[in-house]
Write a protein that holds these residues in place. Structure first.
Motif, short mmCIF file in Angstrom:
data_model
loop_
_atom_site.label_atom_id
_atom_site.label_comp_id
_atom_site.label_asym_id
_atom_site.label_seq_id
_atom_site.Cartn_x
_atom_site.Cartn_y
_atom_site.Cartn_z
N PHE A 113 53.85 38.75 39.88
CA PHE A 113 52.40 38.92 39.83
C PHE A 113 52.13 38.22 38.36
CE2 PHE A 113 48.98 42.35 38.97
CZ PHE A 113 47.73 41.48 39.08
N ASN A 141 42.85 43.68 37.74
CA ASN A 141 41.40 44.06 37.51
C ASN A 141 40.81 42.77 37.21
OD1 ASN A 141 42.28 46.39 37.85
ND2 ASN A 141 42.67 47.13 35.76
N TRP A 173 39.78 43.30 30.72
CA TRP A 173 40.58 43.85 29.40
C TRP A 173 40.22 43.29 28.09
CZ3 TRP A 173 44.38 46.36 31.19
CH2 TRP A 173 44.87 46.25 32.59
N GLU A 202 42.35 46.74 43.81
CA GLU A 202 42.14 48.23 43.42
C GLU A 202 40.61 48.61 43.80
OE1 GLU A 202 44.06 49.30 39.78
OE2 GLU A 202 45.98 48.99 41.01
N TRP A 204 37.57 52.29 37.71
CA TRP A 204 37.82 51.27 36.56
C TRP A 204 37.64 49.96 36.95
CZ3 TRP A 204 41.71 53.98 38.96
CH2 TRP A 204 42.59 53.22 39.77
N HIS A 243 49.75 49.99 45.43
CA HIS A 243 50.02 49.94 43.94
C HIS A 243 50.81 51.12 43.58
CE1 HIS A 243 46.71 46.26 43.28
NE2 HIS A 243 47.70 46.31 44.35
N TYR A 303 52.95 52.69 39.94
CA TYR A 303 53.54 52.63 38.71
C TYR A 303 54.14 53.98 38.32
CZ TYR A 303 51.01 48.18 38.10
OH TYR A 303 50.43 47.11 38.18
N TRP A 354 55.36 51.74 33.87
CA TRP A 354 54.39 51.55 32.97
C TRP A 354 53.84 52.68 32.19
CZ3 TRP A 354 48.80 49.48 34.74
CH2 TRP A 354 48.08 48.89 33.54
N GLN A 413 54.31 42.88 36.09
CA GLN A 413 53.80 41.47 36.37
C GLN A 413 55.32 40.77 36.08
OE1 GLN A 413 50.31 40.53 35.00
NE2 GLN A 413 49.30 42.16 35.59
O1 AHR Z 1 49.13 45.11 36.53
C1 AHR Z 1 47.89 45.62 35.36
C2 AHR Z 1 46.73 46.33 36.22
O2 AHR Z 1 47.11 47.38 36.76
C3 AHR Z 1 46.36 45.46 37.16
O3 AHR Z 1 45.50 44.71 36.75
C4 AHR Z 1 45.33 46.50 37.99
O4 AHR Z 1 45.58 45.93 39.36
C5 AHR Z 1 46.26 47.53 37.91
O5 AHR Z 1 45.70 48.69 37.64
#
Ligand code: AHR
Length: 502
Positions: free
Chosen positions: A25, A72, A97, A173, A178, A242, A244, A296, A352
């Motif tokens: 990604f 995002n 961002w 998402e 957010w 998704h 993390y 993360w 990513q």
């Molecule tokens: O990968 C970073 C961010 O994490 C992406 O922009 C979003 O889709 C997720 O919340």
């Protein structure tokens, strides 16, 4: 010494591995694009400004797809800003961002870069601030070979041949508050179904990924999946997930078992998808696209705080996680879980690829290097292709945040030509060796090709631009010359046991 056992048989086949689970990604976020893959003027840059040192590290990973341009970011992106003469492209505020987007790298650059990097784009459309018409226009620009407005626009920009992008994400998402243009499940279900239908009318060859939940802890999970898939079942091919993980509370035994949560998350998404299949009387199965996954947390909260008042600049360093050995072991365990679900997990994108929560780091103007998490991903991509075999393993276990966690985590893969068996194995114990008994009698002749190990004396050890402290080693003390034998797995280690089986 812990004692564990693993039995594998060539006739106990579970599913073929879809190579696209080794995808990645790139988002317009932090220094992923600017200063990461694209840095005109850098000594390693080619005539397009693509960093060749970074490309060669990506080529080694052999990633079939790269999801682009967000994340995002995509939910407020105008793709037309990034095409045509560079000097005419606008600078925009990217609200996701809090960053100034110069648009000097856009769709045509991404397509050219993907070719150089030996990968293909997996394109996301903006269903936040835009919608159906814009998605169809973008698809026309990318995939259509007709004398129509957007296809002509691509030709005028110097790209006569369509890009033929095969996989499209219907937003990003959209369940998250957010997200710009966040939607309720019912709102998103209708938008995804209608947008997807319109896109497939323009190009029926494409495959579509509907947004699933942004994590197993989302309040709308798994109702979101039920509602979205019941509405869009016939139109979409995959549902995204998704996930993390973090070790905020420094509870390493639990952190190392994070993939137990991933396993349950995947199983629940499969149940929701199969429920929708029954409701819609469909015959097809929906695949899973785990299109964001990683560890993360190291700089996440600091970044969130910093972003509140950050000045608008191009490519501010964001999400630059520096990964240690325990993170790499968690990544290995997550890969094992995906492989165990190879029958339904068809696409997965490590989030990513460069600088932003990434296996590859660069210094703007400087070098490029491999983080610890690069290695389990590399090993899985290299040796984890073929057929996943059913598990028959046993090991002692321990109690943690996710319940009862076995010390051994493992999966066995038979290579495409049937001549090699690879066992990926993790010993989760922080202080005890594990004697792993292998029973491979179903294979006949078996001999060890090599046993690769990733570990470090200090589990918090990291790599830097100048020092690769954590790197795989070949274990010289391991041997196996018959179908039954033992291998010792060191504490907190990721292991690749490669066996010749013919
Ligand atoms: O990968 C970073 C961010 O994490 C992406 O922009 C979003 O889709 C997720 O919340």
């Amino acid at each position: 010494m812990l004692k564990a056992r693993l039995i594998a048989d060539k006739d106990m086949k579970k599913a073929a591995v879809d190579r696209r689970i080794y995808s990645s990604f790139i988002e317009h976020l932090g220094r992923a694009v600017y200063g990461g893959i694209f840095e005109p003027g850098h000594p390693e840059a080619d005539q397009n400004g693509f960093r060749k040192d970074v490309i060669s590290l990506i080529r080694e990973l052999d990633v079939p797809l790269v999801r682009y341009p967000g994340g995002n970011f995509v939910s407020c992106y105008r793709w037309e800003d990034g095409i045509g003469p560079v000097e005419k492209r606008p600078k925009r505020l990217d609200a996701a961002w809090r960053t100034l987007e110069p648009n000097t790298f856009g769709l045509d650059e991404a397509a050219a870069w993907a070719k150089e990097a030996g990968t293909e784009l997996m394109m996301a459309v903006n269903l936040g601030t835009r919608g159906l018409q814009d998605a169809v226009n973008l698809l026309e620009y990318c995939n259509i070979d007709a004398p129509s407005k957007y296809a002509e626009m691509r030709r005028e920009n110097g790209h006569p041949d369509p890009y033929s992008i095969g996989i499209w994400c219907l937003g990003n998402e959209m369940d998250g508050k957010w997200q710009t243009g966040h939607k309720t499940p019912v709102e998103y279900a209708r938008t995804a179904a209608e947008t997807g239908r319109a896109m497939k009318r323009i190009d029926p060859s494409i495959e579509l990924v509907a947004c699933g939940s942004s994590g197993s802890n989302m309040a709308t999970f798994p109702e979101w999946e039920r509602i979205v898939l019941t509405e869009a079942y016939d139109t979409v091919d995959y549902i995204s997930m998704h996930q993390y993980y973090d070790n905020y509370d420094d509870d390493t035994p639990s952190f190392l078992a994070s993939n137990l949560d991933l396993d349950r998350f995947i199983a629940s998404v499969i149940s929701a998808a199969d429920y929708a299949k029954a409701v819609t009387r469909s015959h097809k199965d929906i695949g899973i696209s785990l299109d964001e996954w990683n560890v993360w947390y190291h700089v996440r909260r600091e970044d969130e705080k910093r972003m509140e008042n950050m000045p608008w600049t191009v490519a501010p360093p964001l999400c630059e996680e520096i990964y240690n050995t325990e993170d790499a072991i968690v990544i290995g365990c997550m890969l094992i879980t995906m492989l165990r679900h190879a029958d339904r997990v068809r696409i997965a994108c490590m989030a990513q690829l460069v600088n932003v929560i990434a296996p590859i780091m660069t210094r703007t103007g400087g070098g490029a290097w491999k983080q610890t998490i690069y290695y389990p991903f590399l090993h899985a991509s290299k040796y984890g292709r073929g057929t996943v075999l059913h598990d028959a393993s046993s090991s002692p276990s321990y109690e943690c945040r996710y319940g009862d966690a076995p010390y051994l985590e493992s999966v066995s893969i038979l290579s495409e030509d049937g001549g090699e068996l690879t066992v990926f194995a993790v010993n989760r114990s922080l202080n005890e060796d594990m004697e792993l008994s292998l029973d491979l009698r179903g294979f006949g002749n078996v001999s060890l090709i090599e046993h690769i190990e990733l570990r470090s004396d200090d589990i918090k050890m990291v790599n830097t631009e100048t020092e690769e402290n954590v790197r795989p080693q070949v274990r010289k003390d391991s041997s196996l010359s018959s179908a039954e034998g033992t291998i010792i797995l060191h504490p907190a280690s990721w292991n690749v046991i490669r066996l010749k089986v013919r």
